[in-house]
Design an enzyme around this catalytic site. Structure first.
Site, PDB file in Angstrom:
ATOM      1  N   GLU A  98       0.848  -1.197   0.000  1.00 13.05           N
ATOM      2  CA  GLU A  98       0.000   0.000   0.000  1.00 13.05           C
ATOM      3  C   GLU A  98       0.881   1.244   0.000  1.00 13.05           C
ATOM      4  O   GLU A  98       2.005   1.222   0.514  1.00 13.05           O
ATOM      5  CB  GLU A  98      -0.915  -0.054   1.237  1.00 13.05           C
ATOM      6  CG  GLU A  98      -1.744   1.176   1.525  1.00 13.05           C
ATOM      7  CD  GLU A  98      -2.784   1.512   0.475  1.00 13.05           C
ATOM      8  OE1 GLU A  98      -2.431   1.548  -0.718  1.00 13.05           O
ATOM      9  OE2 GLU A  98      -3.944   1.781   0.850  1.00 13.05           O
ATOM     10  N   ASP A  99       0.366   2.336  -0.563  1.00  8.99           N
ATOM     11  CA  ASP A  99       1.150   3.576  -0.557  1.00  8.99           C
ATOM     12  C   ASP A  99       1.201   4.223   0.818  1.00  8.99           C
ATOM     13  O   ASP A  99       2.250   4.608   1.305  1.00  8.99           O
ATOM     14  CB  ASP A  99       0.623   4.570  -1.621  1.00  8.99           C
ATOM     15  CG  ASP A  99      -0.867   4.881  -1.499  1.00  8.99           C
ATOM     16  OD1 ASP A  99      -1.552   4.307  -0.625  1.00  8.99           O
ATOM     17  OD2 ASP A  99      -1.355   5.706  -2.297  1.00  8.99           O
ATOM     18  N   ASP A 102      -3.783   5.594   6.461  1.00  5.05           N
ATOM     19  CA  ASP A 102      -4.319   6.812   7.085  1.00  5.05           C
ATOM     20  C   ASP A 102      -5.276   6.387   8.203  1.00  5.05           C
ATOM     21  O   ASP A 102      -4.843   6.098   9.320  1.00  5.05           O
ATOM     22  CB  ASP A 102      -4.988   7.645   5.987  1.00  5.05           C
ATOM     23  CG  ASP A 102      -5.458   8.998   6.458  1.00  5.05           C
ATOM     24  OD1 ASP A 102      -5.087   9.415   7.558  1.00  5.05           O
ATOM     25  OD2 ASP A 102      -6.223   9.659   5.720  1.00  5.05           O
ATOM     26  N   PHE A 151      -1.051  16.192   4.121  1.00  9.73           N
ATOM     27  CA  PHE A 151      -1.326  15.459   2.888  1.00  9.73           C
ATOM     28  C   PHE A 151      -0.076  15.424   2.023  1.00  9.73           C
ATOM     29  O   PHE A 151       0.543  16.448   1.768  1.00  9.73           O
ATOM     30  CB  PHE A 151      -2.503  16.086   2.133  1.00  9.73           C
ATOM     31  CG  PHE A 151      -3.200  15.093   1.271  1.00  9.73           C
ATOM     32  CD1 PHE A 151      -4.131  14.202   1.813  1.00  9.73           C
ATOM     33  CD2 PHE A 151      -2.912  15.009  -0.081  1.00  9.73           C
ATOM     34  CE1 PHE A 151      -4.761  13.251   1.019  1.00  9.73           C
ATOM     35  CE2 PHE A 151      -3.537  14.055  -0.886  1.00  9.73           C
ATOM     36  CZ  PHE A 151      -4.462  13.189  -0.329  1.00  9.73           C
ATOM     37  N   ARG A 164       1.262  12.184  -9.059  1.00  5.67           N
ATOM     38  CA  ARG A 164       1.713  10.813  -8.818  1.00  5.67           C
ATOM     39  C   ARG A 164       3.103  10.549  -9.392  1.00  5.67           C
ATOM     40  O   ARG A 164       3.852   9.728  -8.904  1.00  5.67           O
ATOM     41  CB  ARG A 164       0.800   9.804  -9.537  1.00  5.67           C
ATOM     42  CG  ARG A 164      -0.463   9.481  -8.840  1.00  5.67           C
ATOM     43  CD  ARG A 164      -1.108   8.263  -9.517  1.00  5.67           C
ATOM     44  NE  ARG A 164      -2.547   8.266  -9.364  1.00  5.67           N
ATOM     45  CZ  ARG A 164      -3.189   7.911  -8.261  1.00  5.67           C
ATOM     46  NH1 ARG A 164      -2.516   7.496  -7.216  1.00  5.67           N
ATOM     47  NH2 ARG A 164      -4.496   7.956  -8.193  1.00  5.67           N
TER      48      ARG A 164
HETATM   49  P1  IMP Z   1      -7.305   4.839   4.783  1.00  6.65           P
HETATM   50  O1  IMP Z   1      -8.332   3.866   4.326  1.00  6.65           O
HETATM   51  O2  IMP Z   1      -7.908   6.021   5.456  1.00  6.65           O
HETATM   52  O3  IMP Z   1      -6.198   4.213   5.605  1.00  6.65           O
HETATM   53  O4  IMP Z   1      -6.711   5.497   3.501  1.00  6.65           O
HETATM   54  C1  IMP Z   1      -5.761   4.977   2.754  1.00  6.65           C
HETATM   55  C2  IMP Z   1      -5.819   5.578   1.367  1.00  6.65           C
HETATM   56  O5  IMP Z   1      -6.049   6.989   1.394  1.00  6.65           O
HETATM   57  C3  IMP Z   1      -4.481   5.410   0.712  1.00  6.65           C
HETATM   58  O6  IMP Z   1      -4.487   4.254  -0.075  1.00  6.65           O
HETATM   59  C4  IMP Z   1      -4.368   6.647  -0.159  1.00  6.65           C
HETATM   60  O7  IMP Z   1      -4.896   6.382  -1.428  1.00  6.65           O
HETATM   61  C5  IMP Z   1      -5.224   7.672   0.493  1.00  6.65           C
HETATM   62  N1  IMP Z   1      -4.421   8.667   1.232  1.00  6.65           N
HETATM   63  C6  IMP Z   1      -4.401   8.864   2.561  1.00  6.65           C
HETATM   64  N2  IMP Z   1      -3.574   9.850   2.899  1.00  6.65           N
HETATM   65  C7  IMP Z   1      -3.031  10.298   1.744  1.00  6.65           C
HETATM   66  C8  IMP Z   1      -2.062  11.324   1.440  1.00  6.65           C
HETATM   67  O8  IMP Z   1      -1.528  12.038   2.301  1.00  6.65           O
HETATM   68  N3  IMP Z   1      -1.759  11.471   0.120  1.00  6.65           N
HETATM   69  C9  IMP Z   1      -2.316  10.722  -0.865  1.00  6.65           C
HETATM   70  N4  IMP Z   1      -3.211   9.757  -0.615  1.00  6.65           N
HETATM   71  C10 IMP Z   1      -3.576   9.541   0.678  1.00  6.65           C
HETATM   72 MG    MG Z   2      -4.602   4.175  -2.056  1.00  6.04          MG
END
Ligand code: IMP
Ligand code: MG
Length: 174
Positions: A98-99, A102, A151, A164
């Site tokens: 995963e990138d 959050d 962010f 990206r």
């Molecule tokens: P989560 O489900 O809230 O953990 O979100 C994860 C997804 O939110 C990641 O796969 C990203 O695509 C996106 N995301 C969360 N924070 C960022 C950020 O700072 N930059 C870009 N994408 C983010």
């Molecule tokens: Mg993502």
């Protein structure tokens, strides 16, 4: 978009070094085995490409797409799988890539989804981790860098599909 104010957070050489370190650790942990590496589209594709080329063990690759964000930077709080894997993972060693983590919503959902297919093992490798933003507790097995709130874009991560392609990671400034 050219008006996006941003500052460099991780330059290329720092990213490259850390990716090598994680890849060495993964190669040691799975020594003698073959991994199935599952990337979460779209954000993970650049990190995953660098990571698997630095592994010293064989792997196969597949991808899922999980949508949890609408346009912009706030999570909808709900994950939806919009593309599933095309490989059988029963009895296999799986590494999700995963990138960024959050709230933890995306990975909690995906791990549960994949575990139903009875892999032998399932671990998670995230390039970035915003630990303080969790809404659901979630621990990745391998993390590139832990970051504070804010962010970030670049190295696969986008803001409204932009930035990206940047080889560095930037933090967006208001
Ligand atoms: P989560 O489900 O809230 O953990 O979100 C994860 C997804 O939110 C990641 O796969 C990203 O695509 C996106 N995301 C969360 N924070 C960022 C950020 O700072 N930059 C870009 N994408 C983010
Ligand atoms: Mg993502």
């Amino acid at each position: 978009m050219d008006k996006m104010h941003k500052e460099i957070l991780f330059p290329r050489d720092v990213i490259a070094r850390r990716v090598q370190e994680i890849a060495s650790q993964i190669s040691d942990d799975y020594n003698g085995r073959e991994l199935i590496v599952i990337g979460i589209l779209k954000g993970a594709f650049i990190f995953m490409a660098d990571l698997i080329r630095a592994l010293s063990i064989p792997c196969k690759v597949d991808f899922v797409r999980v949508a949890s964000y609408g346009a912009g930077s706030e999570s909808s709080g709900k994950a939806v799988l919009t593309k599933d894997i095309e490989t059988s993972i029963k009895g296999r060693d799986i590494l999700i890539v995963e990138d960024i983590i959050d709230t933890g919503v995306t990975l909690t959902y995906l791990v549960n989804w994949l575990k139903e297919r009875n892999p032998q093992s399932l671990k998670v490798c995230a390039f970035l981790d915003k630990r303080k933003r969790r809404k659901i507790s979630f621990e990745a097995d391998y993390v590139g860098f832990t970051i504070d709130d804010g962010f970030v874009v670049g190295y696969g991560l986008d803001f409204n599909e932009q930035a990206r392609f940047l080889p560095e990671v930037y933090i967006i400034k208001q």
